[in-house]
Design a protein around this motif. Structure first.
Motif, PDB file in Angstrom:
ATOM      1  N   ALA A 181      21.308  44.794  33.491  1.00  0.00           N
ATOM      2  CA  ALA A 181      21.625  44.174  32.197  1.00  0.00           C
ATOM      3  C   ALA A 181      22.912  44.759  31.612  1.00  0.00           C
ATOM      4  CB  ALA A 181      20.465  44.360  31.226  1.00  0.00           C
ATOM      5  N   ASP A 182      23.057  46.081  31.692  1.00  0.00           N
ATOM      6  CA  ASP A 182      24.286  46.703  31.180  1.00  0.00           C
ATOM      7  C   ASP A 182      25.499  46.258  31.988  1.00  0.00           C
ATOM      8  OD1 ASP A 182      22.818  48.018  29.251  1.00  0.00           O
ATOM      9  OD2 ASP A 182      22.782  49.942  30.324  1.00  0.00           O
ATOM     10  N   ALA A 183      25.335  46.132  33.294  1.00  0.00           N
ATOM     11  CA  ALA A 183      26.437  45.679  34.146  1.00  0.00           C
ATOM     12  C   ALA A 183      26.849  44.261  33.769  1.00  0.00           C
ATOM     13  CB  ALA A 183      26.043  45.748  35.615  1.00  0.00           C
ATOM     14  N   GLN A 184      25.873  43.412  33.508  1.00  0.00           N
ATOM     15  CA  GLN A 184      26.189  42.045  33.094  1.00  0.00           C
ATOM     16  C   GLN A 184      26.954  42.043  31.774  1.00  0.00           C
ATOM     17  OE1 GLN A 184      22.434  39.979  33.091  1.00  0.00           O
ATOM     18  NE2 GLN A 184      22.229  40.110  35.322  1.00  0.00           N
ATOM     19  N   ASP A 185      26.536  42.909  30.837  1.00  0.00           N
ATOM     20  CA  ASP A 185      27.236  43.011  29.556  1.00  0.00           C
ATOM     21  C   ASP A 185      28.677  43.478  29.754  1.00  0.00           C
ATOM     22  OD1 ASP A 185      24.930  42.240  28.267  1.00  0.00           O
ATOM     23  OD2 ASP A 185      24.389  44.273  27.613  1.00  0.00           O
ATOM     24  N   VAL A 186      28.845  44.459  30.629  1.00  0.00           N
ATOM     25  CA  VAL A 186      30.196  44.986  30.898  1.00  0.00           C
ATOM     26  C   VAL A 186      31.073  43.894  31.497  1.00  0.00           C
ATOM     27  CG1 VAL A 186      31.512  46.587  32.350  1.00  0.00           C
ATOM     28  CG2 VAL A 186      29.499  47.409  31.102  1.00  0.00           C
ATOM     29  N   VAL A 187      30.546  43.176  32.485  1.00  0.00           N
ATOM     30  CA  VAL A 187      31.335  42.122  33.136  1.00  0.00           C
ATOM     31  C   VAL A 187      31.661  41.010  32.151  1.00  0.00           C
ATOM     32  CG1 VAL A 187      31.313  40.336  34.928  1.00  0.00           C
ATOM     33  CG2 VAL A 187      30.534  42.647  35.456  1.00  0.00           C
ATOM     34  N   GLN A 188      30.690  40.643  31.324  1.00  0.00           N
ATOM     35  CA  GLN A 188      30.943  39.581  30.349  1.00  0.00           C
ATOM     36  C   GLN A 188      32.052  40.001  29.386  1.00  0.00           C
ATOM     37  OE1 GLN A 188      27.487  38.151  28.306  1.00  0.00           O
ATOM     38  NE2 GLN A 188      28.639  36.803  26.988  1.00  0.00           N
ATOM     39  N   GLU A 189      31.972  41.212  28.855  1.00  0.00           N
ATOM     40  CA  GLU A 189      33.004  41.695  27.946  1.00  0.00           C
ATOM     41  C   GLU A 189      34.343  41.812  28.664  1.00  0.00           C
ATOM     42  OE1 GLU A 189      34.955  42.968  24.572  1.00  0.00           O
ATOM     43  OE2 GLU A 189      32.946  42.085  24.723  1.00  0.00           O
TER      44      GLU A 189
END
Length: 190
Positions: A43-51
């Protein structure tokens, strides 16, 4: 909230959006892979990639066609660290001093190559135990297959620092994997 790059900002023409899709989005898997290893959480990785994609899209006009993969990975890395610094207390931040460590030979030994052939779970656990600075460097080199120059560009470090971190990361992986292997042998039934 999902990113829709077709909803481009008013100052960015639709052709730039199409160009962004063709140039940057092919490297989305590499961006997620790096973010996953840095964040250690899906989930954190997805947030990082999205940002990171939002930042890349916002500043796409400043990209001048060199290496989109390296450019995007640098944005992912910087996004991870900027988000991480906002959420971690000062006591949890890692201190890392490159001058304390002496670089070792950069070539993997036959023993190191054999150790890397161990099962994937052991390797993943060993990678998870590395400090961020070492983990990101070895992930960029061994999993993303970036050159030393690309890693230096992505991380903002000197090539000598990259080589030093790779040597230390490989040594720590070797130690972790050999201690894991020794521990497993101790529990084997004769």
């Amino acid at each position: 909230m999902p990113v829709n790059i077709h909803d481009h900002p008013p100052d960015l023409p639709a052709t730039a959006s199409a160009s962004f899709e063709g140039v940057v989005l092919p490297h989305l898997d590499a961006a997620y892979n790096l973010a996953r290893w840095l964040a250690r959480d899906d989930a954190d990785a997805q947030d990082v990639v999205q940002e990171a994609l939002l930042r890349a899209f916002r500043y796409y006009a400043s990209f001048h066609g060199s290496d989109a993969r390296t450019w995007l990975l640098a944005i992912v890395r910087n996004t991870f660290y900027s988000l991480r610094m906002k959420t971690l207390p000062d006591s949890a931040r890692e201190a890392f001093d490159d001058d304390v460590h002496v670089p070792a030979d950069d070539q993997p030994t036959p023993e190191a190559r054999a150790l890397l052939a161990l099962d994937v779970d052991s390797l993943q656990r060993a990678l998870e135990k590395l400090p961020h600075a070492l983990r990101e460097t070895i992930v960029l080199r061994e999993l993303q297959e970036c050159s030393y120059k690309e890693i230096a560009s992505i991380t903002g470090q000197k090539i000598g620092t990259v080589m030093s971190r790779l040597a230390r990361a490989r040594e720590r992986l070797r130690l972790e994997l050999t201690s894991h292997s020794t521990e497993a042998r101790r529990h084997d039934v004769p």
